[in-house]
Design a protein around this motif. Structure first.
Motif, mmCIF file in Angstrom:
data_model
loop_
_atom_site.group_PDB
_atom_site.id
_atom_site.type_symbol
_atom_site.label_atom_id
_atom_site.label_comp_id
_atom_site.label_asym_id
_atom_site.label_seq_id
_atom_site.Cartn_x
_atom_site.Cartn_y
_atom_site.Cartn_z
ATOM 1 N N GLN A 15 0.829 -1.203 0.000
ATOM 2 C CA GLN A 15 0.000 0.000 0.000
ATOM 3 C C GLN A 15 0.863 1.253 0.000
ATOM 4 O O GLN A 15 0.579 2.224 -0.698
ATOM 5 N N LEU A 16 1.938 1.229 0.785
ATOM 6 C CA LEU A 16 2.836 2.379 0.820
ATOM 7 C C LEU A 16 3.553 2.532 -0.519
ATOM 8 O O LEU A 16 3.739 3.655 -1.013
ATOM 9 N N ALA A 17 3.976 1.418 -1.128
ATOM 10 C CA ALA A 17 4.633 1.477 -2.429
ATOM 11 C C ALA A 17 3.692 2.056 -3.486
ATOM 12 O O ALA A 17 4.107 2.847 -4.344
ATOM 13 N N VAL A 18 2.429 1.687 -3.430
ATOM 14 C CA VAL A 18 1.439 2.237 -4.357
ATOM 15 C C VAL A 18 1.289 3.740 -4.142
ATOM 16 O O VAL A 18 1.259 4.519 -5.106
ATOM 17 N N ILE B 190 0.296 8.244 3.047
ATOM 18 C CA ILE B 190 -0.414 7.024 2.650
ATOM 19 C C ILE B 190 -1.914 7.263 2.770
ATOM 20 O O ILE B 190 -2.728 6.531 2.204
ATOM 21 N N ALA B 191 -2.279 8.328 3.494
ATOM 22 C CA ALA B 191 -3.685 8.737 3.571
ATOM 23 C C ALA B 191 -4.217 9.142 2.207
ATOM 24 O O ALA B 191 -5.420 9.355 2.028
ATOM 25 N N LEU B 192 -3.315 9.250 1.208
ATOM 26 C CA LEU B 192 -3.729 9.494 -0.171
ATOM 27 C C LEU B 192 -4.748 8.448 -0.603
ATOM 28 O O LEU B 192 -5.602 8.704 -1.448
ATOM 29 N N LEU B 193 -4.641 7.254 -0.019
ATOM 30 C CA LEU B 193 -5.558 6.168 -0.372
ATOM 31 C C LEU B 193 -6.783 6.125 0.540
ATOM 32 O O LEU B 193 -7.607 5.228 0.409
ATOM 33 N N PRO C 119 -3.678 1.902 6.380
ATOM 34 C CA PRO C 119 -2.981 1.896 7.671
ATOM 35 C C PRO C 119 -2.590 3.310 8.077
ATOM 36 O O PRO C 119 -2.383 4.188 7.231
ATOM 37 N N SER C 120 -2.459 3.527 9.359
ATOM 38 C CA SER C 120 -2.043 4.833 9.858
ATOM 39 C C SER C 120 -0.544 5.005 9.656
ATOM 40 O O SER C 120 0.179 4.036 9.404
ATOM 41 N N ASP C 121 -0.075 6.236 9.790
ATOM 42 C CA ASP C 121 1.352 6.471 9.613
ATOM 43 C C ASP C 121 2.169 5.805 10.711
ATOM 44 O O ASP C 121 3.319 5.420 10.488
ATOM 45 N N SER C 122 1.591 5.619 11.893
ATOM 46 C CA SER C 122 2.311 4.915 12.960
ATOM 47 C C SER C 122 2.445 3.427 12.632
ATOM 48 O O SER C 122 3.478 2.804 12.926
ATOM 49 N N THR C 123 1.415 2.851 12.000
ATOM 50 C CA THR C 123 1.511 1.456 11.558
ATOM 51 C C THR C 123 2.566 1.312 10.475
ATOM 52 O O THR C 123 3.338 0.339 10.461
ATOM 53 N N VAL C 124 2.632 2.279 9.585
ATOM 54 C CA VAL C 124 3.656 2.265 8.542
ATOM 55 C C VAL C 124 5.046 2.321 9.162
ATOM 56 O O VAL C 124 5.948 1.586 8.764
ATOM 57 N N ARG C 125 5.212 3.167 10.157
ATOM 58 C CA ARG C 125 6.515 3.277 10.827
ATOM 59 C C ARG C 125 6.903 1.961 11.488
ATOM 60 O O ARG C 125 8.060 1.524 11.394
ATOM 61 N N ARG C 126 5.958 1.311 12.149
ATOM 62 C CA ARG C 126 6.249 0.032 12.811
ATOM 63 C C ARG C 126 6.559 -1.065 11.797
ATOM 64 O O ARG C 126 7.245 -2.038 12.133
#
Length: 476
Positions: A62-65, A77-80, A91-98
């Motif tokens: 999802q982040l790569a997209v 990533i909230a773009l999606l 996912p939230s930005d904190s989930t992305v960080r983890r």
């Protein structure tokens, strides 16, 4: 007089329903799922144990997209988010960080992910080879390098606009990072990338060996029989040259061309060349280059024997900006010289007529300049600025940017391979034509239908790409 009348009786409201922005995200996500990338990444993270709410493979994809769509930070990533009806809640930005942090923390996880990427890449290349246009063999100087995979190594600078872990002064008097990467010139994929501090050297042997090794591991075994490696002057170290020569085996042929720093010994050898030794150079399209010539320097330069390579010298008329940097020999002769070293023998490449000619070898090495396009497009997909102050998170971000580059390349190779305009399009063009296309999502008979404009110029390309991605066979 009517030029400003377009907004007559026009009003704007924010209560639309079923609207989808950036509809092209479905093509990128479908490519990731159909090729098996999403599942493969999820399986690697599952080895770490635990039971997170989010599948880490899905988060990375999802982040790569989002990065391919233009996101430059984890929060974007909230773009999606407005596509929740398609992909579910992002996912939230904190989930992305983890998700990103373990990538920089664990060398074992990096190795697992690299193996997963290589396995998926093997499947994708088989699919690409089976398309109507076939595998994209490199074409240089009017000759097709059939069977040869070309790897380009190059380093670039990433500016840090704030204090970040690992950021330091660079050799260009900037501040930031100095990653080293390897790209596949055939497919434009980012095979491997090593994040380094800004003070990292341009010709550090251990870094070049590591990136090159990881890049070769990404090449499927059935395509690994013939490899051509191209590096600029940073690759002209004795240890790296010896390493590349040692890559040749009974089952694998490795040829390389690297830039060469000219010394007084080299200039003395150039001065001995008779005028008849110079041959006319050729351009990338195979046409004669009117202002450049090449010659063999091997027999006159003792350094060639010491290194066990051939040396080819090229001369061109210097431009006005080169005047201040000319050596005494160049001022005397009126030519500017450049040397490349190669292990390609005088017989050339087997099966490719004319590949023994000096002009051809010179043209293939000069084609290495296209690596600057790969650097630029990768920076357009997330590498222009690392988003975190933490080194480990930024390592994960770099990996995700490489995944975004892979998805971009695979979508074009599998879904747009016969589209003359989009098959080799750069990120900004694809964003304008496909990725940022608006659409409407409707439900009918328990089915969801994504509708795009019937008058959009690239409507057929979008639909054909979707159909081809849906028809891809599952990886074995």
């Amino acid at each position: 007089m009517n030029a400003t009348a377009w907004d007559r009786r026009l009003s704007v409201r924010g209560d639309g329903k079923g609207l989808i922005g950036h509809a092209g995200a479905v093509l990128l996500r479908k490519c990731a799922d159909q090729t098996g990338l999403t599942g493969a990444l999820g399986g690697m993270f599952a080895r770490l144990g635990g039971s997170p709410v989010w599948d880490r493979g899905v988060v990375l994809v999802q982040l790569a997209v989002a990065i391919a769509l233009g996101a430059t930070s984890m929060r974007q990533i909230a773009l999606l988010a407005h596509q929740e009806q398609l992909f579910g809640k992002p996912p939230s930005d904190s989930t992305v960080r983890r998700t990103l942090e373990p990538v920089g923390t664990s060398d074992q996880l990096q190795a697992w992910i690299a193996r997963a990427r290589a396995r998926v890449r093997r499947h994708v290349w088989q699919l690409v080879a089976a398309t109507e246009t076939g595998f994209p063999w490199l074409q240089v100087a009017g000759k097709v390098l059939t069977g040869w995979i070309v790897i380009d190594l190059d380093a670039t600078l990433i500016t840090a606009h704030s204090s970040k872990q690992g950021a330091s002064a660079t050799f260009k008097k900037g501040y930031g990072f100095h990653p080293l990467a390897a790209w596949c010139a055939n497919t434009h994929e980012s095979l491997a990338m090593l994040l380094r501090t800004g003070s990292a050297g341009s010709n550090t042997v251990i870094d070049h060996v590591r990136v090159l090794t990881e890049a070769i591991r990404q090449i499927p075994g059935s395509f690994r029989a013939k490899i051509w490696i191209r590096i600029d002057g940073a690759g002209a170290t004795h240890e790296l040259v010896e390493h590349m020569k040692g890559l040749n085996t009974t089952r694998r042929t490795v040829r390389f061309t690297v830039g060469w720093k000219i010394t007084d010994t080299d200039e003395a050898a150039i001065a001995k060349l008779p005028e008849t030794a110079w041959q006319t150079a050729i351009r990338q399209d195979g046409e004669v280059h009117a202002h450049a010539q090449v010659a063999e320097l091997t027999g006159l330069d003792e350094r060639a024997a010491l290194w066990g390579v051939r040396l080819l010298v090229r001369r061109v008329r210097p431009s006005a900006r080169d005047t201040a940097q000319l050596t005494e020999l160049e001022k005397k002769t009126g030519w500017k010289y450049a040397i490349i070293a190669t292990n390609l023998g005088p017989r050339g490449l087997r099966g490719i007529a004319g590949s023994h000619q000096l002009a051809f070898i010179d043209a293939v090495h000069r084609d290495h300049a296209e690596v600057e396009d790969r650097v630029r497009t990768n920076k357009a997909m997330g590498l222009r600025n690392l988003p975190s102050k933490t080194w480990n998170v930024n390592v994960g971000w770099v990996l995700t940017c490489n995944l975004a580059a892979d998805l971009d390349a695979w979508t074009r190779l599998l879904g747009l391979h016969d589209d003359a305009e989009l098959a080799r399009a750069e990120p900004q063009t694809l964003r304008f034509c496909l990725w940022h296309l608006p659409a409407r999502l409707v439900s009918h008979a328990r089915r969801r239908i994504l509708k795009i404009s019937a008058t959009w110029p690239w409507r057929n390309a979008f639909l054909i790409c979707w159909q081809r991605l849906c028809a891809l066979p599952a990886p074995i």
